[in-house]
Design a protein around this motif. Sequence first.
Motif, PDB file in Angstrom:
ATOM      1  N   GLN A 144       0.825  -1.205   0.000  1.00 25.80           N
ATOM      2  CA  GLN A 144       0.000   0.000   0.000  1.00 25.80           C
ATOM      3  C   GLN A 144       0.861   1.258   0.000  1.00 25.80           C
ATOM      4  OE1 GLN A 144      -3.237   0.511  -0.470  1.00 25.80           O
ATOM      5  NE2 GLN A 144      -3.280  -1.685  -0.883  1.00 25.80           N
ATOM      6  N   ARG A 145       1.955   1.253   0.739  1.00 22.16           N
ATOM      7  CA  ARG A 145       2.865   2.411   0.735  1.00 22.16           C
ATOM      8  C   ARG A 145       3.408   2.664  -0.661  1.00 22.16           C
ATOM      9  NH1 ARG A 145       6.462   1.606   5.920  1.00 22.16           N
ATOM     10  NH2 ARG A 145       4.806   2.125   7.355  1.00 22.16           N
ATOM     11  N   TRP A 148       0.721   4.175  -2.901  1.00 27.85           N
ATOM     12  CA  TRP A 148       0.435   5.585  -2.667  1.00 27.85           C
ATOM     13  C   TRP A 148       1.601   6.478  -3.055  1.00 27.85           C
ATOM     14  CZ3 TRP A 148      -2.125   4.778   2.736  1.00 27.85           C
ATOM     15  CH2 TRP A 148      -3.429   4.327   2.539  1.00 27.85           C
ATOM     16  N   CYS A 152      -0.238   6.854  -6.315  1.00 26.32           N
ATOM     17  CA  CYS A 152      -1.427   6.437  -5.575  1.00 26.32           C
ATOM     18  C   CYS A 152      -2.544   5.935  -6.479  1.00 26.32           C
ATOM     19  CB  CYS A 152      -1.918   7.532  -4.649  1.00 26.32           C
ATOM     20  SG  CYS A 152      -2.485   9.033  -5.463  1.00 26.32           S
ATOM     21  N   CYS A 167      -1.247  14.462  -8.161  1.00 30.28           N
ATOM     22  CA  CYS A 167      -1.372  13.433  -7.138  1.00 30.28           C
ATOM     23  C   CYS A 167      -0.324  13.660  -6.061  1.00 30.28           C
ATOM     24  CB  CYS A 167      -1.221  12.050  -7.781  1.00 30.28           C
ATOM     25  SG  CYS A 167      -1.931  10.749  -6.788  1.00 30.28           S
ATOM     26  N   TRP A 172      -3.805  15.081  -1.078  1.00 31.13           N
ATOM     27  CA  TRP A 172      -4.359  13.902  -0.425  1.00 31.13           C
ATOM     28  C   TRP A 172      -5.281  14.303   0.723  1.00 31.13           C
ATOM     29  CZ3 TRP A 172       0.505  10.358   0.495  1.00 31.13           C
ATOM     30  CH2 TRP A 172       0.982   9.924  -0.739  1.00 31.13           C
ATOM     31  N   ARG A 176      -4.906  10.274   4.868  1.00 32.85           N
ATOM     32  CA  ARG A 176      -3.861   9.592   4.106  1.00 32.85           C
ATOM     33  C   ARG A 176      -2.497  10.213   4.409  1.00 32.85           C
ATOM     34  NH1 ARG A 176      -4.653   8.613  -2.137  1.00 32.85           N
ATOM     35  NH2 ARG A 176      -6.034   7.001  -1.357  1.00 32.85           N
ATOM     36  N   ARG A 180       0.680   8.157   6.141  1.00 33.29           N
ATOM     37  CA  ARG A 180       1.973   8.029   5.492  1.00 33.29           C
ATOM     38  C   ARG A 180       3.115   8.445   6.412  1.00 33.29           C
ATOM     39  NH1 ARG A 180       4.236  11.431   0.414  1.00 33.29           N
ATOM     40  NH2 ARG A 180       6.182  10.310   0.210  1.00 33.29           N
TER      41      ARG A 180
END
Length: 181
Positions: A144-145, A148, A152, A167, A172, A176, A180
């Motif tokens: 997932q890291r 994103w 992302c 993005c 964000w 989110r 992070r």
Amino acid sequence: MKRTTLWVGLDVHKESISVAVFEGARAQGRPAVTVPNEPIHIRKLFSRLQKEGAVRACYEAGSCGYEVYRQLAAMGIDCDVVAPGLIPVRVGDRVKTDRRDAEKLARLLRAGELTSIRVPSAAEEALRDLIRCREDAREDVLRQRHHWRTGCGCALSASTSRSRRSCSPSTWPRWRRHWRA
């Protein structure tokens, strides 16, 4: 009645177990049977076999764990768990069925051609499962890291195929950005 050694090959699955039995040095074994993979049925089958003679059993290590081994050991039956990669295979023998696998294991056990593995204790097995779950969770977080941080998942804009939508982290949502950090 002469007591002989019974060589038992098991093909263990989640729902059922295929069982092949060879007596002493006889070339042909008994017809293979299938029993449900439940402790009561396993106990019943092996109690009946123990009345006929000494029993030696083996099965392939797999996804079903070592519960069958522990149950047979508690009954006083000598049981080996064999690594699938260490089972000798004949050239051209490609047909695999539960019955054939059980017969092959019993035959190879009788011939002494199988290499057994060390069976972990219940505590060691639980610890291994915990470690596997932790590794899976870490891989999910890392995936997932990366997702994103590398855009992302933003798609290309509809206006031109070469430009990207904005993005950057500043666009964000707050949750989110906090996650992070």
